[in-house]
Design a protein around this motif. Structure first.
Motif, PDB file in Angstrom:
ATOM      1  N   ILE A 123       0.870  -1.185   0.000  1.00  0.00           N
ATOM      2  CA  ILE A 123       0.000   0.000   0.000  1.00  0.00           C
ATOM      3  C   ILE A 123       0.901   1.227   0.000  1.00  0.00           C
ATOM      4  O   ILE A 123       1.800   1.334   0.849  1.00  0.00           O
ATOM      5  CB  ILE A 123      -0.936  -0.002   1.230  1.00  0.00           C
ATOM      6  N   VAL A 124       0.669   2.120  -0.937  1.00  0.00           N
ATOM      7  CA  VAL A 124       1.522   3.308  -1.085  1.00  0.00           C
ATOM      8  C   VAL A 124       0.797   4.504  -0.494  1.00  0.00           C
ATOM      9  O   VAL A 124      -0.212   4.970  -1.041  1.00  0.00           O
ATOM     10  CB  VAL A 124       1.848   3.559  -2.573  1.00  0.00           C
ATOM     11  N   GLY A 125       1.290   5.010   0.649  1.00  0.00           N
ATOM     12  CA  GLY A 125       0.672   6.179   1.282  1.00  0.00           C
ATOM     13  C   GLY A 125      -0.131   5.768   2.499  1.00  0.00           C
ATOM     14  O   GLY A 125      -1.080   4.990   2.398  1.00  0.00           O
ATOM     15  N   ALA A 126       0.270   6.297   3.683  1.00  0.00           N
ATOM     16  CA  ALA A 126      -0.371   5.922   4.950  1.00  0.00           C
ATOM     17  C   ALA A 126      -1.303   7.026   5.431  1.00  0.00           C
ATOM     18  O   ALA A 126      -1.228   7.465   6.577  1.00  0.00           O
ATOM     19  CB  ALA A 126       0.703   5.630   5.993  1.00  0.00           C
ATOM     20  N   GLU A 162       5.351   4.937   3.221  1.00  0.00           N
ATOM     21  CA  GLU A 162       4.958   6.330   3.437  1.00  0.00           C
ATOM     22  C   GLU A 162       6.170   7.249   3.223  1.00  0.00           C
ATOM     23  O   GLU A 162       7.252   6.978   3.748  1.00  0.00           O
ATOM     24  CB  GLU A 162       4.391   6.489   4.861  1.00  0.00           C
ATOM     25  N   ALA A 163       5.949   8.331   2.495  1.00  0.00           N
ATOM     26  CA  ALA A 163       7.043   9.257   2.204  1.00  0.00           C
ATOM     27  C   ALA A 163       7.453  10.088   3.424  1.00  0.00           C
ATOM     28  O   ALA A 163       8.613  10.471   3.567  1.00  0.00           O
ATOM     29  CB  ALA A 163       6.632  10.198   1.062  1.00  0.00           C
ATOM     30  N   THR A 192      -1.628  -1.211  -4.099  1.00  0.00           N
ATOM     31  CA  THR A 192      -2.721  -0.231  -4.004  1.00  0.00           C
ATOM     32  C   THR A 192      -2.132   1.149  -3.757  1.00  0.00           C
ATOM     33  O   THR A 192      -1.377   1.347  -2.792  1.00  0.00           O
ATOM     34  CB  THR A 192      -3.699  -0.596  -2.859  1.00  0.00           C
ATOM     35  N   LEU A 193      -2.462   2.075  -4.631  1.00  0.00           N
ATOM     36  CA  LEU A 193      -2.002   3.461  -4.462  1.00  0.00           C
ATOM     37  C   LEU A 193      -3.004   4.208  -3.583  1.00  0.00           C
ATOM     38  O   LEU A 193      -4.182   4.307  -3.923  1.00  0.00           O
ATOM     39  CB  LEU A 193      -1.876   4.160  -5.820  1.00  0.00           C
ATOM     40  N   SER A 194      -2.527   4.718  -2.454  1.00  0.00           N
ATOM     41  CA  SER A 194      -3.353   5.544  -1.558  1.00  0.00           C
ATOM     42  C   SER A 194      -2.567   6.811  -1.234  1.00  0.00           C
ATOM     43  O   SER A 194      -2.492   7.241  -0.084  1.00  0.00           O
ATOM     44  CB  SER A 194      -3.673   4.776  -0.264  1.00  0.00           C
ATOM     45  N   ALA A 195      -1.958   7.382  -2.264  1.00  0.00           N
ATOM     46  CA  ALA A 195      -1.057   8.531  -2.071  1.00  0.00           C
ATOM     47  C   ALA A 195      -1.796   9.856  -2.164  1.00  0.00           C
ATOM     48  O   ALA A 195      -1.170  10.919  -2.153  1.00  0.00           O
ATOM     49  CB  ALA A 195       0.085   8.458  -3.076  1.00  0.00           C
ATOM     50  N   GLY A 196      -3.135   9.800  -2.245  1.00  0.00           N
ATOM     51  CA  GLY A 196      -3.935  11.029  -2.263  1.00  0.00           C
ATOM     52  C   GLY A 196      -4.153  11.542  -3.677  1.00  0.00           C
ATOM     53  O   GLY A 196      -3.483  11.131  -4.629  1.00  0.00           O
ATOM     54  N   ALA A 197      -5.080  12.497  -3.792  1.00  0.00           N
ATOM     55  CA  ALA A 197      -5.542  12.953  -5.119  1.00  0.00           C
ATOM     56  C   ALA A 197      -4.474  13.720  -5.894  1.00  0.00           C
ATOM     57  O   ALA A 197      -4.614  13.914  -7.100  1.00  0.00           O
ATOM     58  CB  ALA A 197      -6.792  13.811  -4.956  1.00  0.00           C
ATOM     59  N   LEU A 198      -3.393  14.157  -5.213  1.00  0.00           N
ATOM     60  CA  LEU A 198      -2.349  14.883  -5.938  1.00  0.00           C
ATOM     61  C   LEU A 198      -1.145  14.014  -6.264  1.00  0.00           C
ATOM     62  O   LEU A 198      -0.274  14.445  -7.020  1.00  0.00           O
ATOM     63  CB  LEU A 198      -1.891  16.118  -5.143  1.00  0.00           C
ATOM     64  N   ALA A 222      -7.005   3.485  -3.951  1.00  0.00           N
ATOM     65  CA  ALA A 222      -8.015   3.668  -2.898  1.00  0.00           C
ATOM     66  C   ALA A 222      -7.649   4.918  -2.111  1.00  0.00           C
ATOM     67  O   ALA A 222      -6.764   4.891  -1.259  1.00  0.00           O
ATOM     68  CB  ALA A 222      -8.057   2.456  -1.976  1.00  0.00           C
ATOM     69  N   ASP A 223      -8.274   6.022  -2.425  1.00  0.00           N
ATOM     70  CA  ASP A 223      -8.105   7.283  -1.680  1.00  0.00           C
ATOM     71  C   ASP A 223      -9.100   8.286  -2.254  1.00  0.00           C
ATOM     72  O   ASP A 223      -9.980   7.910  -3.053  1.00  0.00           O
ATOM     73  CB  ASP A 223      -6.650   7.798  -1.744  1.00  0.00           C
TER      74      ASP A 223
END
Ligand SMILES: Cc1cc2nc3c(=O)[nH]c(=O)nc-3n(C[C@H](O)[C@H](O)[C@H](O)COP(=O)(O)OP(=O)(O)OC[C@H]3O[C@@H](n4cnc5c(N)ncnc54)[C@H](O)[C@@H]3O)c2cc1C
Length: 511
Positions: free
Chosen positions: A7-10, A33-34, A245-251, A478-479
């Motif tokens: 999962i990319v992005g916490a 998470e970055a 799954t990319l969950s890095a937000g809309a940007l 998923a975000d």
């Protein structure tokens, strides 16, 4: 090693997905998470605990063009917990009509009846009853009217005097009117998805959380996503997973897709990125809630707790609109600029101010995200196109006039030293007011829609309604970016709900 889930992005959605999927001890989950990680409440710095304490220390530093040539700051949380760790903690749900619009666009798994159990599951709300969960990971608080700051109370009274209903629970499906904002807080402290979902589950051996890992792109082999390329410890590395799954937000989720060669050729070729799949919708449909405000200087000696910015809000339906609760009005007080030093886009940058502002909720104006380069350290180009839709402008003009009436009413009079902007002349003229809005309207940080869901015949759909990227096996988003249409409320609870809903399908194999 190969993980079952990467999962990319916490953030609001990613942390939820990681916590729910790792409930199955046989499933290995890697959460990348970055930003930095704070693993317990004792380690949490003040800006992450106190709503409205500056979020500048955990920010991506994005800039966007509100209109061509007018740049604004567009804050996003860069930390485990994501934007849920830095946000204003207003915890509102969308209204049933928002989700009917999603169904009407071909996404029947997202009807109000189907999202309500996920909204209930995520919360612990003392209101209880048929519409609330009482034992979920995110506690909900509502400030009691007796606790409201005097300016907030005056705003409430002014709205009642204008005929709006008194609302105790803004999150009931048919609630409309003015009342306490529900907040995702406990004893006044912000509860992010890190605190609600991850902190209690950090002992799980099948859940690996790696902070300060910047994901560059997804590795796709023969049409299947097999891993991600990540910068960690100054080195570019690869890690493999059965599902990404990319969950890095809309940007960022759309930017990662573009860097992976997934998107229209016109967005890839200028940066030398080879096309893997032509998906025209990646980065289109950038939607935000934007606002217009009437700003004032408070009278000397106005009583005020500087830790409070907004406590009370009005949800209402614009005159002539067929979309229930398509507008919000609230009062916000900024008496201590150092405390909210992230808030830089303010007409008056020194001294105390307060304002009443209107925000369009079911926004129609659509912006666009494109890459500036293939380098993950470089920000994308964000063209917001705020208030370019005539109906959005009409509703904002009406909202500005309503804000003006509230500010000039007898309830606010004891606190107003001087109205700074706009002038009476501007308020009186549609043309001048539209010009004022174009020159000043700004984000309320609710970006959505850039990887929108939709059926196969929707050319701009990036994912199907389960979050699966069209045409690439094993790759999901998923975000907030998958919302096909923005909801009529602040977007955190709905982003968490998206994490809950996608986790259901990923766990049972539907998605
Ligand atoms: C200042 C501010 C105030 C807000 N106030 C409210 C409010 O009061 N109420 C409300 O409902 N909503 C509010 N919002 C909006 C709400 O917080 C967001 O809509 C929601 O958090 C979005 O969730 P998300 O999961 O889509 O993205 P995020 O929560 O932003 O999560 C994305 C995560 O991905 C990480 N990430 C990004 N790129 C990479 C990469 N390349 N590699 C690894 N990790 C990466 C990010 O660091 C972040 O942790 C506010 C937002 C902000 C910024």
């Amino acid at each position: 090693m190969e993980y079952d889930e990467i999962i990319v992005g916490a953030g609001s959605a990613g942390a939820v997905l990681a916590a729910r999927l790792s409930e199955d001890p046989d499933r290995t989950v890697l959460l990348l998470e970055a930003g930095p990680d704070y693993a317990s409440i004792e380690e949490m710095p003040d800006d992450l605990l106190k709503p409205w304490v500056s979020w500048a220390d955990h920010d991506w530093g994005f800039e966007a063009e509100a209109a061509p040539g007018r740049t604004i700051k567009l804050h996003r949380g860069k930390v485990v917990g994501g934007s849920s760790a830095v946000n204003g903690t207003i915890a509102l749900r969308g209204v049933p009509g928002d989700f009917q619009a999603w169904v009407d666009q071909g996404n029947d798994e997202w009807s109000w009846e189907k999202v309500l159990p996920a909204y209930r599951r995520l919360e612990s709300d003392p209101e209880g009853g048929d519409f609330h969960g009482t034992n979920g990971p995110i506690p909900i608080e509502r400030p009691e009217p007796a606790e409201w700051q005097p300016i907030q109370r005056a705003f409430h009274e002014a709205c009642l005097a204008l005929g709006y209903a008194d609302v105790v629970d803004h999150n009931l499906p048919d609630a409309t009117g003015v009342g306490s904002w529900p907040r995702n807080r406990e004893h006044g402290n912000r509860v992010s998805t890190n605190m609600g979902y991850l902190v209690p589950n950090r002992g799980r051996l099948n859940l690996t959380i790696r902070a300060e890992c910047l994901v560059n792109r997804v590795i796709v082999e023969d049409g299947v996503a097999v891993g991600v390329e990540v910068e960690s410890g100054g080195e570019l590395q690869e890690v493999r997973g059965k599902r990404i799954t990319l969950s890095a937000g809309a940007l960022v989720s759309p930017a990662i897709l573009l860097r992976s060669g997934i998107g229209p050729a016109e967005k890839l070729e200028p940066h030398g990125i080879g096309q893997v799949l032509d998906l025209p919708g990646v980065g289109e449909n950038l939607v935000d809630h934007f606002s217009v405000g009437v700003q004032a200087v408070p009278k000397e000696g106005t009583p005020h707790d500087v830790s409070v910015v907004t406590e009370v809000g009005l949800r209402y339906t614009a005159e002539g609109s067929d979309q229930f609760n398509d507008m919000q009005l609230a009062v916000s007080t900024i008496f201590d600029r150092e405390q909210v030093r992230g808030l830089t886009d303010h007409p008056r940058r020194s001294g105390a101010t307060f304002g009443v502002g209107a925000v369009v909720q079911r926004t129609r104006s659509r912006g666009r995200l494109t890459l500036r380069s293939a380098d993950p350290h470089e920000q994308p180009q964000l063209d917001m196109h705020y208030a370019t839709d005539a109906e959005d402008m009409r509703r904002l003009i009406e909202g500005a006039r309503l804000s003006w009436r509230v500010m000039h009413g007898p309830e606010m009079a004891p606190f107003v030293e001087e109205i700074i902007a706009p002038s009476a002349e501007v308020i009186a003229s549609d043309e001048l007011l539209a010009e004022y809005i174009r020159a000043t309207t700004s984000t309320t940080w609710h970006v959505t829609g850039t990887c929108r869901m939709g059926p196969a015949d929707d050319v701009l759909a990036v994912v199907d309604q389960y979050g699966q990227v069209r045409g690439i096996a094993g790759l999901h988003v998923a975000d907030a970016s998958i919302m096909p249409d923005i909801v009529s409320c602040n977007t955190n609870l709905t982003s968490i709900m998206i994490g809950e809903r996608v986790a259901e399908w990923q766990r049972d194999g539907t998605g």
